[in-house]
Design a protein around this motif. Structure first.
Motif, PDB file in Angstrom:
ATOM      1  N   ALA A 228       4.505  -1.850 -12.253  1.00 60.76           N
ATOM      2  CA  ALA A 228       3.489  -1.641 -11.618  1.00 60.76           C
ATOM      3  C   ALA A 228       2.832  -0.409 -11.487  1.00 60.76           C
ATOM      4  CB  ALA A 228       3.592  -2.196 -10.203  1.00 60.76           C
ATOM      5  N   PRO A 229       2.291  -0.082 -10.521  1.00 57.22           N
ATOM      6  CA  PRO A 229       1.688   1.473 -10.635  1.00 57.22           C
ATOM      7  C   PRO A 229       2.746   1.975  -9.567  1.00 57.22           C
ATOM      8  CG  PRO A 229      -0.248   0.155 -10.293  1.00 57.22           C
ATOM      9  CD  PRO A 229       0.179  -0.852 -10.182  1.00 57.22           C
ATOM     10  N   LEU A 334       3.535  -9.597  -4.103  1.00 59.25           N
ATOM     11  CA  LEU A 334       1.983  -9.438  -3.027  1.00 59.25           C
ATOM     12  C   LEU A 334       1.978 -10.420  -2.148  1.00 59.25           C
ATOM     13  CD1 LEU A 334      -0.018  -9.229  -5.086  1.00 59.25           C
ATOM     14  CD2 LEU A 334      -0.068 -11.963  -5.543  1.00 59.25           C
ATOM     15  N   VAL A 335       0.897  -9.891  -1.915  1.00 59.20           N
ATOM     16  CA  VAL A 335       0.183 -10.087  -0.041  1.00 59.20           C
ATOM     17  C   VAL A 335      -0.545  -9.863   0.171  1.00 59.20           C
ATOM     18  CG1 VAL A 335       0.477  -9.334   1.976  1.00 59.20           C
ATOM     19  CG2 VAL A 335       2.316  -9.131   0.300  1.00 59.20           C
ATOM     20  N   ALA A 342      -5.718  -7.469  -1.855  1.00 51.58           N
ATOM     21  CA  ALA A 342      -4.169  -7.952  -1.848  1.00 51.58           C
ATOM     22  C   ALA A 342      -3.191  -7.347  -2.213  1.00 51.58           C
ATOM     23  CB  ALA A 342      -3.638  -8.887  -2.973  1.00 51.58           C
ATOM     24  N   CYS A 343      -2.022  -7.095  -2.021  1.00 52.05           N
ATOM     25  CA  CYS A 343      -1.698  -5.547  -2.108  1.00 52.05           C
ATOM     26  C   CYS A 343      -0.008  -5.837  -2.828  1.00 52.05           C
ATOM     27  CB  CYS A 343      -0.585  -4.725  -0.562  1.00 52.05           C
ATOM     28  SG  CYS A 343      -2.455  -4.371   0.650  1.00 52.05           S
ATOM     29  N   LEU A 344       0.443  -5.009  -2.907  1.00 55.35           N
ATOM     30  CA  LEU A 344       1.603  -5.218  -4.061  1.00 55.35           C
ATOM     31  C   LEU A 344       3.446  -4.219  -3.703  1.00 55.35           C
ATOM     32  CD1 LEU A 344       2.519  -7.175  -6.935  1.00 55.35           C
ATOM     33  CD2 LEU A 344       2.258  -4.759  -8.169  1.00 55.35           C
ATOM     34  N   PHE A 345       4.170  -5.205  -3.319  1.00 54.58           N
ATOM     35  CA  PHE A 345       4.968  -4.004  -2.736  1.00 54.58           C
ATOM     36  C   PHE A 345       6.522  -4.305  -3.518  1.00 54.58           C
ATOM     37  CE2 PHE A 345       2.284  -4.984   1.034  1.00 54.58           C
ATOM     38  CZ  PHE A 345       2.634  -3.432   2.001  1.00 54.58           C
ATOM     39  N   ASP A 346       7.001  -3.001  -4.202  1.00 54.95           N
ATOM     40  CA  ASP A 346       8.182  -3.105  -4.494  1.00 54.95           C
ATOM     41  C   ASP A 346       9.880  -3.669  -4.058  1.00 54.95           C
ATOM     42  OD1 ASP A 346      10.720  -2.821  -6.040  1.00 54.95           O
ATOM     43  OD2 ASP A 346       9.997  -1.141  -7.400  1.00 54.95           O
ATOM     44  N   ALA A 351       8.338   0.416  -1.089  1.00 53.05           N
ATOM     45  CA  ALA A 351       6.893   0.750  -1.773  1.00 53.05           C
ATOM     46  C   ALA A 351       5.749   0.290  -2.461  1.00 53.05           C
ATOM     47  CB  ALA A 351       7.325   1.954  -2.950  1.00 53.05           C
ATOM     48  N   LEU A 352       4.437   0.424  -1.408  1.00 54.46           N
ATOM     49  CA  LEU A 352       3.704  -0.301  -1.238  1.00 54.46           C
ATOM     50  C   LEU A 352       3.048   0.007  -2.943  1.00 54.46           C
ATOM     51  CD1 LEU A 352       0.691  -1.356  -0.616  1.00 54.46           C
ATOM     52  CD2 LEU A 352      -0.457   0.692  -0.146  1.00 54.46           C
TER      53      LEU A 352
END
Length: 598
Positions: A228-229, A334-335, A342-346, A351-352
């Motif tokens: 991911a980023p 994934l939220v 849509a937001c991606l969390f580790d 962390a976002l």
């Protein structure tokens, strides 16, 4: 990774192992010789696919016609690792070559009746027709009520004073099997094997289980990890208009051969007092692919739990959460939020790691596509995108906002990620995730938008909503069985408790109803969801039997649910801020905690 056994100096123990190995080799040679003589009449004993649960033909070639999983491939792969045929004869022959003569181990057909009876009594879920091929007895008096057993489909285990459990071979992670001096570890499960002192039984069994678990995984079945980023929301890496735009709902449509009647009975259950009073409920739950982590969400808060109920990590989303899914490799969450993104969390750090551009309305659904980094997201206005998880930018715009202002019901995806099913208004459609092209469309499926789920083998689509339950052939859209949603449609209770001499007025009553969120079991034999009163409901796929469960503590006011990979445990999130874990067969509550702190 399977590692070679360490070289030991010649000792008496090594000599004994060599003797057992020689005997096992002779037995395996005899079995192979017998098999060569009887190949023309060899019959497969396991008749369901280990990966998707589909019914298989009883004779070769043993390849699942639904998901393509080979069950009798080459003897070894390119690295020289053996691949075991998942038949009774195939697994038993392998066990004889590996664990014959190992301490406390018995093999079919020489397993003592006392041990077989002990295993059957301790593991009531074990189907009577499933042959027990091996038993490791961890008891002192030889009852085999504790320890573990092996069949061609699963490994079952039980510790002293604990409940029995099992894992299908397809759900065992071969990279996470090991043993110490007294215990065997399979993922998060610790099996108290009580291996004898100075024995290599644990090492031999761990390597045997590792090979079986590896063989149960078809080529290419491992999740694809992606990066991911590095931190924060991603910048735009491509122009907003560069994504492929699909033709939308354009195409031929189908309808019911006979228009179904109105299913809703509009019945109401009236309670005399509020059943719960909380500021935040547990609105969404999910289980990681390996079953090692539970995610619970309410409002903007996400809490990660271990399966034993101990909290692991707490995160906060940019806005209220409407949907939540673990990535195929289990490293990201994934939220979908009310900020239309849509937001991606580790999940390892909280962390976002990335955020998509905003849709035209709330992001109501998110789904990963197969085992890769792509996912689908849908808005409440019926807008649907296919997004590249590496850049967090839309790659295919499947649908624009519905021109008739119909709302999104739900989405589901084939296990390989090739097709996406969408419910908007009373329509259900199947779309190609690479091009956005419409495969099939069914109008007036149910009167209102419905939530969707597709079977693990990709052949059955179920739609559940306020108007009933309906099944379709996922490949063609051909309609199947349909029935009304059982139970009441509304639950009503007073906003506040009345006094001893006062009566609650009708204007003080509030009506509540729950939206069903269907989830197929990993084996594909049943669908679990909640009914309109928030109670747990099971739908049998083969018979279309609908079974409601009574309202009890930890199984009421259900907002969302998710299966564990073993197919026998459910996690439930409820409006009363309860996070609960239940065993399905036999039904038993295992966990009941407060989901969202505050």
């Amino acid at each position: 990774m399977i590692t070679a056994k360490r070289q030991a100096t010649p000792t008496k123990k090594t000599t004994a192992l060599d003797a057992r190995s020689q005997i096992a080799d002779e037995m395996a040679s005899a079995i192979r010789h017998k098999a060569e003589k009887t190949t023309h009449r060899c019959v497969m004993q396991v008749t369901t696919c280990l990966r998707c649960g589909g019914v298989m033909d009883p004779s070769p070639p043993w390849i699942c016609k639904f998901c393509g999983t080979p069950h009798a491939g080459a003897a070894t792969d390119e690295f020289g690792r053996p691949r075991i045929q998942f038949t009774d004869d195939g697994v038993l022959g392998f066990l004889r070559s590996r664990v014959a003569g190992v301490e406390n181990t018995s093999l079919h057909p020489a397993i003592p009746p006392k041990k077989l009876a002990g295993v059957r009594k301790s593991h009531p879920y074990l189907p009577p027709h499933e042959t027990i091929l091996a038993v490791y007895d961890a008891t002192v008096f030889g009852s085999a009520s504790d320890g573990y057993y092996v069949t061609a489909r699963r490994i079952g285990f039980k510790n002293q004073l604990e409940s029995a459990n099992f894992l299908e071979w397809a759900h065992v992670d071969p990279s996470n099997v090991y043993a110490d001096e007294k215990n065997l570890f399979i993922g998060q499960a610790k099996i108290e094997a009580l291996y004898p002192d100075d024995s290599e039984a644990g090492e031999i069994w761990a390597e045997t289980i590792e090979i079986l678990a590896y063989s149960a995984r078809p080529p290419g079945a491992a999740p694809v990890a992606f990066n991911a980023p590095e931190s924060g929301p991603s910048p735009m890496q491509q122009a907003a208009g560069s994504a492929i735009s699909g033709p939308g709902w354009e195409g031929s449509s189908s309808r019911w051969p006979a228009q179904p009647g109105r299913y809703r009975n509009d019945s109401t259950e009236q309670l005399q007092a509020p059943p719960y009073q909380v500021d935040t409920g547990c609105s969404h739950v999910d289980v990681s692919p390996n079953g090692g982590m539970i995610a619970a969400a309410g409002d903007e808060t996400i809490v990660l739990y271990h399966p034993n109920g101990s909290p692991y990590l707490q995160m906060r989303a940019p806005d209220s959460i409407l949907s939540m899914r673990f990535s195929p490799d289990g490293n990201f969450l994934l939220v979908g939020c009310t900020n239309s993104c849509a937001c991606l969390f580790d999940v390892r750090t909280g962390a976002l790691r990335g955020q998509t551009p905003a849709m035209g309305d709330y992001c109501d659904e998110v789904l990963w596509l197969g085992q890769g980094p792509r996912f689908a997201m849908g808005s409440q206005r019926g807008e649907v995108w296919i997004v590249d998880g590496l850049s967090m930018q839309p790659a295919v715009r499947v649908l624009v906002q519905d021109p008739e202002h119909e709302s999104l019901g739900g989405m589901a995806v084939l296990p390989d990620g090739s097709a996406l099913f969408v419910s908007v208004g009373n329509r259900i459609g199947a779309f190609d995730t690479s091009t956005g092209r419409l495969h099939w469309r069914f109008d007036e499926a149910l009167e209102n938008p419905s939530r969707l789920a597709v079977s693990p083998r990709g052949d059955v689509l179920v739609a559940v909503g306020h108007d009933g339950i309906a099944m379709f052939d996922a490949r063609t859209g051909q309609p199947g069985a349909r029935c009304p949603m059982p139970g009441v449609t509304t639950v009503t209770w007073p906003d506040k408790q009345g006094g001893m001499f006062s009566r609650v007025k009708p204007e003080d009553m509030s009506n509540y109803s729950w939206s069903a969120r269907p989830r197929f079991s990993p084996l594909g034999d049943m669908v679990a969801c909640q009914d309109l009163a928030g109670n747990l409901l099971f739908i049998e796929v083969a018979t279309f039997g609908v079974h409601a469960t009574p309202r009890v503590t930890g199984r009421a006011w259900i907002e969302d649910l998710a299966w564990f990979p073993d197919g026998n445990h459910l996690v439930l999130g409820s409006s009363d801020n309860t996070l609960a874990m239940w065993r399905v067969r036999p039904a038993q509550g295992l966990l009941h905690i407060r989901a969202i702190p505050g």
